[in-house]
Design a protein around this motif. Structure first.
Motif, PDB file in Angstrom:
ATOM      1  N   HIS A 135       0.820  -1.229   0.000  1.00  0.00           N
ATOM      2  CA  HIS A 135       0.000   0.000   0.000  1.00  0.00           C
ATOM      3  C   HIS A 135       0.843   1.264   0.000  1.00  0.00           C
ATOM      4  CE1 HIS A 135       0.701  -0.788   4.315  1.00  0.00           C
ATOM      5  NE2 HIS A 135       0.613   0.511   4.480  1.00  0.00           N
ATOM      6  N   ALA A 136       2.150   1.138   0.322  1.00  0.00           N
ATOM      7  CA  ALA A 136       3.107   2.247   0.151  1.00  0.00           C
ATOM      8  C   ALA A 136       2.593   3.534   0.766  1.00  0.00           C
ATOM      9  CB  ALA A 136       3.410   2.447  -1.336  1.00  0.00           C
ATOM     10  N   GLY A 137       2.507   3.522   2.093  1.00  0.00           N
ATOM     11  CA  GLY A 137       1.867   4.624   2.809  1.00  0.00           C
ATOM     12  C   GLY A 137       2.243   6.008   2.334  1.00  0.00           C
ATOM     13  N   ILE A 138       3.531   6.311   2.330  1.00  0.00           N
ATOM     14  CA  ILE A 138       3.971   7.666   1.980  1.00  0.00           C
ATOM     15  C   ILE A 138       3.716   7.958   0.509  1.00  0.00           C
ATOM     16  CG2 ILE A 138       5.995   9.152   1.750  1.00  0.00           C
ATOM     17  CD1 ILE A 138       7.104   7.842   4.271  1.00  0.00           C
ATOM     18  N   ALA A 139       4.185   7.058  -0.369  1.00  0.00           N
ATOM     19  CA  ALA A 139       4.086   7.320  -1.806  1.00  0.00           C
ATOM     20  C   ALA A 139       2.642   7.492  -2.249  1.00  0.00           C
ATOM     21  CB  ALA A 139       4.741   6.174  -2.578  1.00  0.00           C
ATOM     22  N   THR A 140       1.752   6.636  -1.748  1.00  0.00           N
ATOM     23  CA  THR A 140       0.352   6.698  -2.176  1.00  0.00           C
ATOM     24  C   THR A 140      -0.323   7.946  -1.638  1.00  0.00           C
ATOM     25  OG1 THR A 140       0.333   4.286  -2.095  1.00  0.00           O
ATOM     26  CG2 THR A 140      -1.789   5.376  -2.299  1.00  0.00           C
ATOM     27  N   GLN A 141      -0.051   8.275  -0.379  1.00  0.00           N
ATOM     28  CA  GLN A 141      -0.662   9.480   0.188  1.00  0.00           C
ATOM     29  C   GLN A 141      -0.220  10.719  -0.581  1.00  0.00           C
ATOM     30  OE1 GLN A 141      -1.453   9.622   4.329  1.00  0.00           O
ATOM     31  NE2 GLN A 141      -0.841  11.752   4.552  1.00  0.00           N
ATOM     32  N   ILE A 142       1.044  10.772  -0.970  1.00  0.00           N
ATOM     33  CA  ILE A 142       1.553  11.920  -1.716  1.00  0.00           C
ATOM     34  C   ILE A 142       0.836  12.047  -3.060  1.00  0.00           C
ATOM     35  CG2 ILE A 142       3.558  12.772  -2.992  1.00  0.00           C
ATOM     36  CD1 ILE A 142       5.303  11.822  -0.679  1.00  0.00           C
ATOM     37  N   VAL A 143       0.637  10.918  -3.749  1.00  0.00           N
ATOM     38  CA  VAL A 143      -0.040  10.948  -5.058  1.00  0.00           C
ATOM     39  C   VAL A 143      -1.411  11.601  -4.931  1.00  0.00           C
ATOM     40  CG1 VAL A 143      -1.159   9.507  -6.796  1.00  0.00           C
ATOM     41  CG2 VAL A 143       1.167   8.974  -6.076  1.00  0.00           C
ATOM     42  N   VAL A 144      -2.193  11.164  -3.962  1.00  0.00           N
ATOM     43  CA  VAL A 144      -3.557  11.676  -3.829  1.00  0.00           C
ATOM     44  C   VAL A 144      -3.552  13.107  -3.295  1.00  0.00           C
ATOM     45  CG1 VAL A 144      -5.803  11.279  -2.747  1.00  0.00           C
ATOM     46  CG2 VAL A 144      -4.446   9.343  -3.533  1.00  0.00           C
ATOM     47  N   GLU A 145      -2.644  13.421  -2.391  1.00  0.00           N
ATOM     48  CA  GLU A 145      -2.565  14.798  -1.891  1.00  0.00           C
ATOM     49  C   GLU A 145      -2.227  15.775  -3.013  1.00  0.00           C
ATOM     50  OE1 GLU A 145      -1.553  16.025   2.144  1.00  0.00           O
ATOM     51  OE2 GLU A 145      -0.408  14.149   2.284  1.00  0.00           O
ATOM     52  N   ARG A 146      -1.373  15.361  -3.934  1.00  0.00           N
ATOM     53  CA  ARG A 146      -1.031  16.239  -5.054  1.00  0.00           C
ATOM     54  C   ARG A 146      -2.231  16.438  -5.972  1.00  0.00           C
ATOM     55  NH1 ARG A 146       5.063  13.823  -6.147  1.00  0.00           N
ATOM     56  NH2 ARG A 146       6.114  15.096  -4.566  1.00  0.00           N
ATOM     57  N   GLN A 147      -3.029  15.395  -6.125  1.00  0.00           N
ATOM     58  CA  GLN A 147      -4.256  15.548  -6.910  1.00  0.00           C
ATOM     59  C   GLN A 147      -5.187  16.562  -6.251  1.00  0.00           C
ATOM     60  OE1 GLN A 147      -5.846  11.594  -7.219  1.00  0.00           O
ATOM     61  NE2 GLN A 147      -4.417  10.953  -8.816  1.00  0.00           N
ATOM     62  N   LEU A 148      -5.269  16.510  -4.934  1.00  0.00           N
ATOM     63  CA  LEU A 148      -6.104  17.468  -4.213  1.00  0.00           C
ATOM     64  C   LEU A 148      -5.543  18.883  -4.336  1.00  0.00           C
ATOM     65  CD1 LEU A 148      -6.883  15.447  -0.950  1.00  0.00           C
ATOM     66  CD2 LEU A 148      -8.452  15.939  -2.827  1.00  0.00           C
ATOM     67  N   GLN A 149      -4.209  18.992  -4.268  1.00  0.00           N
ATOM     68  CA  GLN A 149      -3.585  20.311  -4.388  1.00  0.00           C
ATOM     69  C   GLN A 149      -3.911  20.963  -5.720  1.00  0.00           C
ATOM     70  OE1 GLN A 149       0.596  19.708  -3.676  1.00  0.00           O
ATOM     71  NE2 GLN A 149       0.284  19.121  -1.538  1.00  0.00           N
ATOM     72  N   LYS A 208      -6.571  20.816  -7.174  1.00  0.00           N
ATOM     73  CA  LYS A 208      -7.933  21.338  -7.068  1.00  0.00           C
ATOM     74  C   LYS A 208      -8.053  22.389  -5.963  1.00  0.00           C
ATOM     75  CE  LYS A 208      -9.964  16.958  -8.594  1.00  0.00           C
ATOM     76  NZ  LYS A 208     -10.857  15.825  -8.238  1.00  0.00           N
ATOM     77  N   GLY A 209      -6.903  22.779  -5.392  1.00  0.00           N
ATOM     78  CA  GLY A 209      -6.914  23.777  -4.331  1.00  0.00           C
ATOM     79  C   GLY A 209      -7.403  23.232  -2.997  1.00  0.00           C
ATOM     80  N   GLN A 210      -7.282  21.913  -2.798  1.00  0.00           N
ATOM     81  CA  GLN A 210      -7.731  21.296  -1.556  1.00  0.00           C
ATOM     82  C   GLN A 210      -6.565  20.623  -0.826  1.00  0.00           C
ATOM     83  OE1 GLN A 210     -10.769  18.694  -3.451  1.00  0.00           O
ATOM     84  NE2 GLN A 210     -12.264  19.696  -2.114  1.00  0.00           N
ATOM     85  N   SER A 211      -6.819  20.262   0.435  1.00  0.00           N
ATOM     86  CA  SER A 211      -5.860  19.464   1.188  1.00  0.00           C
ATOM     87  C   SER A 211      -6.614  18.316   1.839  1.00  0.00           C
ATOM     88  CB  SER A 211      -5.170  20.307   2.263  1.00  0.00           C
ATOM     89  OG  SER A 211      -6.056  20.540   3.350  1.00  0.00           O
ATOM     90  N   ARG A 212      -5.889  17.371   2.375  1.00  0.00           N
ATOM     91  CA  ARG A 212      -6.543  16.233   3.036  1.00  0.00           C
ATOM     92  C   ARG A 212      -7.354  16.700   4.239  1.00  0.00           C
ATOM     93  NH1 ARG A 212      -2.215  13.349   6.978  1.00  0.00           N
ATOM     94  NH2 ARG A 212      -0.450  14.748   6.709  1.00  0.00           N
ATOM     95  N   TYR A 213      -6.909  17.779   4.848  1.00  0.00           N
ATOM     96  CA  TYR A 213      -7.625  18.281   6.027  1.00  0.00           C
ATOM     97  C   TYR A 213      -9.003  18.821   5.647  1.00  0.00           C
ATOM     98  CZ  TYR A 213      -2.960  17.842   7.963  1.00  0.00           C
ATOM     99  OH  TYR A 213      -1.747  17.341   8.355  1.00  0.00           O
ATOM    100  N   ASP A 214      -9.135  19.296   4.392  1.00  0.00           N
ATOM    101  CA  ASP A 214     -10.451  19.746   3.928  1.00  0.00           C
ATOM    102  C   ASP A 214     -11.423  18.570   3.845  1.00  0.00           C
ATOM    103  OD1 ASP A 214      -9.570  22.394   3.617  1.00  0.00           O
ATOM    104  OD2 ASP A 214      -8.790  21.953   1.610  1.00  0.00           O
ATOM    105  N   LEU A 215     -10.909  17.381   3.498  1.00  0.00           N
ATOM    106  CA  LEU A 215     -11.764  16.209   3.360  1.00  0.00           C
ATOM    107  C   LEU A 215     -11.996  15.525   4.705  1.00  0.00           C
ATOM    108  CD1 LEU A 215     -10.910  16.642   0.353  1.00  0.00           C
ATOM    109  CD2 LEU A 215     -10.939  14.148   0.113  1.00  0.00           C
TER     110      LEU A 215
END
Length: 948
Positions: free
Chosen positions: A84-98, A100-107
């Motif tokens: 599941h590659a914790g860091i790498a996968t989280q970074i991929v999705v966080e960049r997608q959110l960025q 769109k002008g969002q962060s994980r904290y918004d979700l």
């Protein structure tokens, strides 16, 4: 034969066989307790990843081993999975959110995790699809994802067990901290590279006003947290200062001068600052000297409230600039020197890592468990007593060195994607660990706590769950059939760079929880580098995509791939120019088989690999050679009597109805002997994990012995032999080819499957399962009793004779299409029997045999004579004697010049002293070869001169 394509086209073949095999279920293991078992775990690639050259290399090794054992009838299981590659996968999705002008904290955590699962469902199977392109015969029904419910249950269960044994604990320790991720990261995710920096020399005044000490540091921002300055106890320059106090510049407090052997007297001024909160070594010094620990950085690397107010809230690098400016303004800055230093950066974010004291969860590596032995101790024992074997053996030293100096393992990460730690906190920090919140509440109530519980927000290090896969993927804690048959697995194939992070941890966890080792052998292979020996890196633009080598890629796309993701974008033109020079027409489609053969040829023990696409080209040519050879064999065997009907000894005995049914030649018996030898060599290569020897043995047998020698001889035997000889030749042709295809299949599965479908029926063989073909066919086993020494000797003699004739042709500058008579004198019986073959292989118009020496000499005339054993040979060529003398004399003069140049080098003492020994040896070899060739030419000139 009618539907076999004219040429080898790998794409269509791969598209046919890959899905057919997967759909058939042939990759699923048999579960027969009476059979031997072979199993192997795929090092789980990151779910975010794509196939790279390292994957292609070790998966070629793994698949070859798997296919080999499956064909040998073993219960065979290759377990696939992705991490599941914790860091790498989280970074991929966080960049997608960025974007769109969002962060994980918004979700929020729940919605963010759901978003990651959504990404995984749509984009997380790229690498498994690429594995299929490579031909990996993994048991897809056993595929796992390290966040699957089944594996997550094992993760939670083992965590709770270790905590209850006192082997997992929570404490404040120094870790690698990424201030962008705001998480601890493992050593494997930290890359240290040399960068340009500065060494600041800072004046620390003695508190009593008696002088000053000058400290050298590369990180002036951390001085705000200094709690001592340190010198070497034997450094006479500073002995008098030990025990005194100095004033910490900019901070209005004093700190002691201490002595410690850790100090390098040659570094800087020999005086170093001690910041226990922000340096691993300083932290150890602080513990030894009982120094206070003052952290001055927040988790996002800003200056905190423990520092002077002027710097609070500044980013660490902004603070550095201001601190240096203030030091200079206040007279504390002595000088600044340019300095090369190793800078640790997070591989995922590129951020400079900060050593940070934080509360984390740890596995105790050296603390005795309930059985009286520590996790590390048991893992050392199983290697020492041979239950786990490293190949090559020298990697045991690397393993032992790390294990015997092991530190407790930080297993917590401050992320949202991963296995959330199963720990709940009471209002006063009480910790309750359970497999569920209900279990944690029950434990809290049993301890007399009735307040609110809050779950730990951290997740477990990805390496924790991957350390469990040897048994978690086989159904543990249940005693499944897979557990009984496939644990321990047979071999782990991996690179040396994860001996610590994965190999050692799998050994530790598997031994601790199951009492068994995770695998018998650990085969450590080298790294795949580019053709110049440089490490492949996207940031350097020298990465090759294995799929591009399989299916081909145009120059424009290759340049685009190579120049995207560069660490220094300004180097893009240089990278593009290099790619255009190296691959002016892009990369052609080599196909999976050629790539796999190339990778296998590189698989010697432990060596790094300088990958060269020219080798792929060579193996593509090999595939073409095999394809064309098969077409020839089928065209001469399909629909003909190939002598496949088996008869009893009585029937074939003199007087029997099938006496003389087949008449095997020495060449037939020789190639059968060679087949037994290559089968034995291949078995030895597989047993020793020497895929390079496997591939080279098969390559040499197929290309040189079978195609270049035996097929050419078989052509003559079919054209000139009687029915019994033709029948024996056809049987040998088809049966040897059929066995060779099975022999090659583990390394090159697709072409062998396609050809075997046509060859096997003609050879009188079919697989147990016609739907899957060669995959289920038995692997060839050597039969040493079939080696025929007489036939071997005959063939050796024939090869020598043909080789001598070919040398004559070369010496006389005869082109491939020029055919001339061959004169021979010697063993009449051998020459008479071999004449038809010699004529074909030596490209002669005829082979004229002589019994009288004078007649042979007269016929040979001025032609050079070659000697092969007791046979002498000459090619009869009408030549212009004067022109030939002139040509040979010019060539001899040229060689004299080459000899003189080489001797001049060898007589130069400076050259001999400076050059590598192999270069000197090469020059000596050149002199010897040029001299021998010149002398032969002069002998021929002399002979020609005497004839006039």
């Amino acid at each position: 034969m009618s539907d076999l394509a004219k040429s080898f086209e790998p794409a269509a073949i791969e598209a046919h066989w890959a899905p057919l095999w997967e759909k058939s279920g042939v990759y699923a293991p048999t579960l027969d307790e009476k059979k031997p078992s072979f199993s192997i775990q795929l090092p789980p690639p990151n779910v975010t990843g794509t196939l790279h050259m390292g994957h292609a290399f070790n998966q070629t090794i793994m698949d070859s081993l798997t296919r080999y054992h499956r064909m040998r009838g073993f219960n065979t299981l290759w377990v696939p999975g992705t991490d599941h590659a914790g860091i790498a996968t989280q970074i991929v999705v966080e960049r997608q959110l960025q974007d769109k002008g969002q962060s994980r904290y918004d979700l929020g955590r729940k919605n963010f995790v759901a978003r990651v699962w959504e990404w995984k469902a749509h984009s997380g199977n790229t690498i498994t699809q690429q594995m299929r392109r490579l031909g990996d015969s993994v048991s897809w029904q056993h595929e796992y994802f390290t966040l699957d419910d089944k594996l997550s249950g094992v993760v939670t269960d083992t965590f709770v067990k270790l905590y209850e044994e006192g082997l997992i604990y929570r404490g404040k320790r120094m870790v690698n901290w990424d201030p962008v991720l705001k998480s601890a990261v493992s050593d494997l995710e930290v890359t240290s590279e040399e960068e340009d920096g500065s060494l600041w020399h800072i004046r620390y005044p003695l508190a009593d006003g008696s002088g000053e000490m000058v400290v050298a540091t590369t990180r002036p921002e951390t001085m705000l947290g200094d709690t001592a300055v340190m010198v070497h106890p034997e450094d006479e320059r500073y002995t008098a200062f030990i025990g005194k106090q100095v004033t910490l510049p900019l901070c209005n407090r004093t700190i002691p001068v201490i002595a410690d052997d850790y100090v390098d007297r040659e570094f800087g001024t020999g005086v170093v600052k001690v910041t226990p909160a922000h340096d691993v070594n300083d932290n150890a010094v602080g513990l030894r000297h009982k120094l206070p620990v003052i952290g001055v950085l927040t988790l996002d690397a800003k200056i905190n409230e423990n520092a002077p107010e002027a710097y609070q809230g500044l980013d660490r690098f902004a603070a550095r600039k201001k601190i240096v400016a203030d030091l200079e303004a206040q007279g504390f800055l002595v000088e600044v020197k340019k300095h090369k230093l190793m800078v640790p950066r997070c591989e995922r974010t590129g951020q400079v890592i900060e050593p940070m004291l934080t509360d984390q969860w740890f596995v105790a590596m050296s603390k005795p468990g309930r059985d009286g032995k520590s996790i590390a101790e048991k893992a050392i024992e199983v290697v020492q007593d041979g239950r786990v074997r490293f190949v090559p053996e020298q990697w045991v030293n690397t393993y032992n060195q790390w294990m015997k100096n092991i530190q407790d393992w930080c297993i917590s990460r401050q992320l949202w994607w991963g296995h959330q730690i199963p720990a709940w906190y009471g209002t006063n920090g009480e910790i309750f660990v359970g497999r569920s919140e209900e279990e944690a509440r029950a434990k809290a109530q049993a301890a007399g706590y009735a307040g609110e519980l809050t779950r730990d927000e951290d997740v477990l290090d990805t390496w924790y769950s991957s350390a469990l896969v040897p048994f978690s993927t086989l159904g543990w804690p249940a005693q499944t059939k897979e557990m009984s048959l496939f644990l321990p697995s047979t071999v782990l194939v991996t690179g040396f760079d994860i001996i610590f992070f994965w190999v050692a941890r799998m050994i530790m966890m598997t031994v601790h929880f199951t009492g068994q080792v995770p695998f018998r052998d650990v085969y450590i292979h080298g790294l795949v580098r580019d053709s110049h020996g440089q490490k492949m890196s996207k940031s350097e633009g020298n990465v090759l995509d294995p799929v591009d080598l399989i299916q081909g890629v145009g120059l424009e796309e290759l340049v685009r791939k190579s120049t995207s993701g560069l660490r220094r974008p300004e180097t893009a033109p240089k990278v593009a120019k290099r790619v255009e020079k190296e691959f002016p027409e892009g990369i052609p489609a080599f196909g999976s088989d050629a790539l796999r053969l190339t990778m296998a040829s590189y698989a010697s023990l432990g060596r790094d690999i300088n990958f060269d696409t020219k080798r792929c080209e060579g193996y593509r040519n090999f595939c073409n050679k095999l394809w064309n050879a098969t077409k020839f064999v089928l065209s001469n065997c399909e629909g003909f009597d190939c002598g496949l009907k088996e008869h009893s000894k009585e029937e074939c005995a003199p007087g029997g109805p099938f006496h003389g049914y087949m008449n095997f030649s020495n060449a037939d018996r020789w190639i059968t002997s060679e087949l037994q030898r290559v089968e034995a060599a291949v078995a030895k290569g597989f047993a020793e994990y020497r895929l390079d020897l496997v591939s080279s043995a098969i390559y040499q047998f197929v290309w040189e012995e079978y195609c270049d020698w035996y097929i050419e001889i078989a052509k003559v035997q079919i054209q000139t032999g009687d029915e019994a000889q033709q029948r024996a030749t056809r049987r040998t042709l088809i049966r040897v080819l059929e066995a060779a295809l099975r022999l090659l299949h583990p390394v090159a599965p697709f072409i062998t499957a396609e050809l075997w479908e046509r060859v096997a029926p003609v050879a009188g063989r079919k697989a147990a399962d016609d739907q899957v073909g060669i995959v289920a066919a038995p692997y060839p086993q050597s039969q040493p009793d079939r080696i025929d020494a007489i036939a071997d000797a005959w063939m050796t003699r024939l090869k020598d004779l043909v080789g001598a004739t070919r040398s004559l042709r070369s010496e006389m500058n005869l082109g491939p299409q020029e055919r001339v008579p061959l004169y021979a004198i010697g063993d009449a019986a051998f020459l008479n029997a071999a004449a038809p073959v010699i004529k074909t292989l030596a490209k002669a118009t005829e082979v004229r045999l002589f019994t009288d020496e004078a007649e042979f000499a007269k016929a040979a005339g001025v032609s050079p004579v070659a000697v092969s054993g007791d046979v002498r040979l000459a090619l009869h060529v009408e030549i212009d004697v004067a022109a030939e003398i002139e040509r040979l004399s010019k060539e001899a003069t040229r060689l004299d010049g080459e000899i003189a140049k080489a001797n001049a080098k060898l007589s130069n003492e400076s050259f001999v002293a400076r050059a590598k020994p192999e270069v000197v040896a090469q020059e000596k070899q050149r002199v010897a070869e040029f001299t021998a060739k010149r002398d032969r030419l002069l002998d021929q000139v002399k002979l020609l001169g005497s004839s006039t």
